[in-house]
Design a protein around this motif. Structure first.
Motif, short mmCIF file in Angstrom:
data_model
loop_
_atom_site.label_atom_id
_atom_site.label_comp_id
_atom_site.label_asym_id
_atom_site.label_seq_id
_atom_site.Cartn_x
_atom_site.Cartn_y
_atom_site.Cartn_z
N GLU A 1 0.83 -1.21 0.00
CA GLU A 1 0.00 0.00 0.00
C GLU A 1 0.87 1.27 0.00
OE1 GLU A 1 -2.58 2.34 -0.70
OE2 GLU A 1 -3.23 0.26 -0.67
N GLN A 2 1.97 1.24 0.72
CA GLN A 2 2.87 2.40 0.72
C GLN A 2 3.51 2.62 -0.65
OE1 GLN A 2 5.11 1.21 4.38
NE2 GLN A 2 5.05 3.40 4.84
N LYS A 3 3.91 1.52 -1.27
CA LYS A 3 4.51 1.66 -2.61
C LYS A 3 3.47 2.20 -3.59
CE LYS A 3 7.36 -2.45 -2.17
NZ LYS A 3 7.78 -3.66 -2.88
N ARG A 4 2.25 1.70 -3.46
CA ARG A 4 1.15 2.15 -4.33
C ARG A 4 0.95 3.67 -4.18
NH1 ARG A 4 -2.47 -1.72 -2.59
NH2 ARG A 4 -1.88 -3.09 -4.29
N ALA A 5 0.94 4.12 -2.93
CA ALA A 5 0.77 5.55 -2.70
C ALA A 5 1.97 6.34 -3.21
CB ALA A 5 0.57 5.81 -1.19
N PHE A 6 3.15 5.79 -3.03
CA PHE A 6 4.35 6.50 -3.49
C PHE A 6 4.33 6.71 -5.00
CE2 PHE A 6 8.59 6.37 -5.35
CZ PHE A 6 9.03 7.60 -4.91
N VAL A 7 4.09 5.64 -5.75
CA VAL A 7 4.14 5.79 -7.21
C VAL A 7 3.03 6.73 -7.68
CG1 VAL A 7 5.30 3.58 -7.55
CG2 VAL A 7 2.81 3.68 -7.77
N ARG A 8 1.90 6.72 -7.01
CA ARG A 8 0.80 7.62 -7.40
C ARG A 8 1.22 9.08 -7.17
NH1 ARG A 8 -3.16 6.11 -3.80
NH2 ARG A 8 -2.35 7.74 -2.44
N GLU A 9 1.76 9.35 -5.98
CA GLU A 9 2.12 10.74 -5.64
C GLU A 9 3.35 11.22 -6.39
OE1 GLU A 9 0.11 12.70 -3.94
OE2 GLU A 9 -1.23 10.95 -3.90
N ALA A 10 4.32 10.34 -6.57
CA ALA A 10 5.54 10.76 -7.29
C ALA A 10 5.22 11.01 -8.76
CB ALA A 10 6.62 9.69 -7.15
N THR A 11 4.34 10.21 -9.31
CA THR A 11 3.94 10.44 -10.71
C THR A 11 3.22 11.78 -10.82
OG1 THR A 11 3.78 8.08 -11.12
CG2 THR A 11 2.57 9.52 -12.64
N LYS A 12 2.35 12.06 -9.85
CA LYS A 12 1.64 13.34 -9.85
C LYS A 12 2.65 14.50 -9.77
CE LYS A 12 -1.50 14.33 -6.57
NZ LYS A 12 -2.77 14.17 -5.80
N ALA A 13 3.66 14.34 -8.93
CA ALA A 13 4.69 15.38 -8.82
C ALA A 13 5.39 15.59 -10.16
CB ALA A 13 5.71 14.98 -7.75
N ALA A 14 5.70 14.50 -10.86
CA ALA A 14 6.38 14.62 -12.16
C ALA A 14 5.48 15.30 -13.18
CB ALA A 14 6.82 13.24 -12.66
N VAL A 15 4.23 14.86 -13.23
CA VAL A 15 3.29 15.40 -14.22
C VAL A 15 3.09 16.90 -14.01
CG1 VAL A 15 0.85 15.37 -14.91
CG2 VAL A 15 2.11 13.21 -14.64
N GLU A 16 2.95 17.28 -12.75
CA GLU A 16 2.65 18.69 -12.46
C GLU A 16 3.85 19.62 -12.63
OE1 GLU A 16 0.83 18.66 -8.62
OE2 GLU A 16 -1.00 17.71 -9.36
N THR A 17 5.02 19.13 -12.31
CA THR A 17 6.17 20.04 -12.33
C THR A 17 6.96 19.95 -13.62
OG1 THR A 17 7.60 18.41 -11.26
CG2 THR A 17 6.41 19.94 -9.82
N LEU A 18 6.93 18.78 -14.27
CA LEU A 18 7.75 18.61 -15.47
C LEU A 18 6.93 18.68 -16.75
CD1 LEU A 18 9.97 15.67 -14.17
CD2 LEU A 18 10.57 18.09 -14.21
N ALA A 19 5.62 18.82 -16.58
CA ALA A 19 4.74 18.95 -17.75
C ALA A 19 4.88 17.76 -18.69
CB ALA A 19 5.03 20.26 -18.48
N CYS A 20 4.64 16.58 -18.16
CA CYS A 20 4.68 15.39 -19.01
C CYS A 20 3.40 14.59 -18.76
CB CYS A 20 5.92 14.55 -18.71
SG CYS A 20 6.10 14.13 -16.97
N PRO A 21 2.93 13.85 -19.76
CA PRO A 21 1.70 13.08 -19.56
C PRO A 21 1.94 11.93 -18.58
CG PRO A 21 2.65 12.64 -21.74
CD PRO A 21 3.49 13.72 -21.11
N PRO A 22 0.91 11.58 -17.79
CA PRO A 22 1.08 10.50 -16.80
C PRO A 22 1.58 9.20 -17.41
CG PRO A 22 -1.12 11.51 -16.62
CD PRO A 22 -0.43 12.17 -17.75
N GLU A 23 1.09 8.85 -18.59
CA GLU A 23 1.49 7.57 -19.21
C GLU A 23 2.97 7.53 -19.50
OE1 GLU A 23 -1.83 9.38 -19.56
OE2 GLU A 23 -0.67 9.67 -21.41
N SER A 24 3.63 8.68 -19.51
CA SER A 24 5.05 8.68 -19.86
C SER A 24 5.94 8.44 -18.64
CB SER A 24 5.41 10.02 -20.50
OG SER A 24 5.45 11.05 -19.52
#
Lengths: 61, 61, 61, 61, 61, 61
Positions: free
Chosen positions: B15-38
């Motif tokens: 569950e922690q890993k699941r939350a981490f990848v969700r939040e870290a992906t959100k951080a990448a998408v929002e700050t680096l301007a890349c689509p989630p699928e990437s």
């Protein structure tokens, strides 16, 4: 600050790894002028079934 | 396109890993301007017997 | 303790990288239960001439 | 001299890995003009529980 | 899904890299049974001043 | 067979790198019982603009 990754075959004892990280850290501290606390070392053990040289897995060589 | 590798000690729940990848992906998408699928994230769990700091394995510290 | 390596194409501003490391660290701290000081992030920028997908360099795609 | 790291999901047979390192080494030798003995390949198998895309672990997708 | 990282010395032409990623991807697709779109290859060029063998930088050998 | 990757900030002289690879190889040979020729070391220099700790780029710290 140096982060050091080491890949090697399994088979070393915990004592050998202990000696390696001690000596490799000393080498970094003495030659790169960095404090000991800044040196991190991560060891990955890679089975011969997963490491190839010259197109051949080491487990087949 | 960002490929993210994470090294950490074992012990986190799935569950922690699941939350981490969700939040870290959100951080990448929002700050680096890349689509989630990437965004790809690979987690490696490194035992304290294989991770050293300041010349000492963490399992010995 | 988490060490995070990120590979992405060049082109992000220093401000974007600043935001990314701030938000990704927050994600790690909140989901993995680790202190902020333990999170290190290393960013590598990989040119499209050196990154391929589906057998094609991205600079050729 | 090329050192090649491959990350993939578990599930390939030893015969598939054997074929992969043979063919990938041939590809390196022929296109990069390097001797076969200089090519090393390390394969890491990453479980779907530890690999995420688009913010989701592959084991959850 | 295979992510492939290649480290080699600089000096290859863009045409050689292009041929390498094409042939290495073909090798992965044929032997690992994965779709071409799933294969990513990242090439890092490492100067001889930064690569050592047997305790000697290659630029000194 | 050990392959060693080192990440550190730029700023070391070529002479320091030379000493580091010599001493780190010696550490590997003596503690891990491997021949010197089997030790490869790759050094990557990571700018402070691309390395973060505690959510802050080192260039901002």
């Amino acid at each position: 600050m140096p982060i050091i990754h080491v890949e090697m075959h399994p088979g070393r004892t915990q004592e050998q790894k202990r000696a390696f990280v001690r000596e490799a850290t000393k080498a970094a501290v003495e030659t790169l002028a960095c404090p000991p606390e800044s040196v991190e070392i991560i060891i990955a053990e890679i089975a011969k079934e997963s490491w190839a040289k010259a197109g051949k897995l080491k487990s087949d060589a």
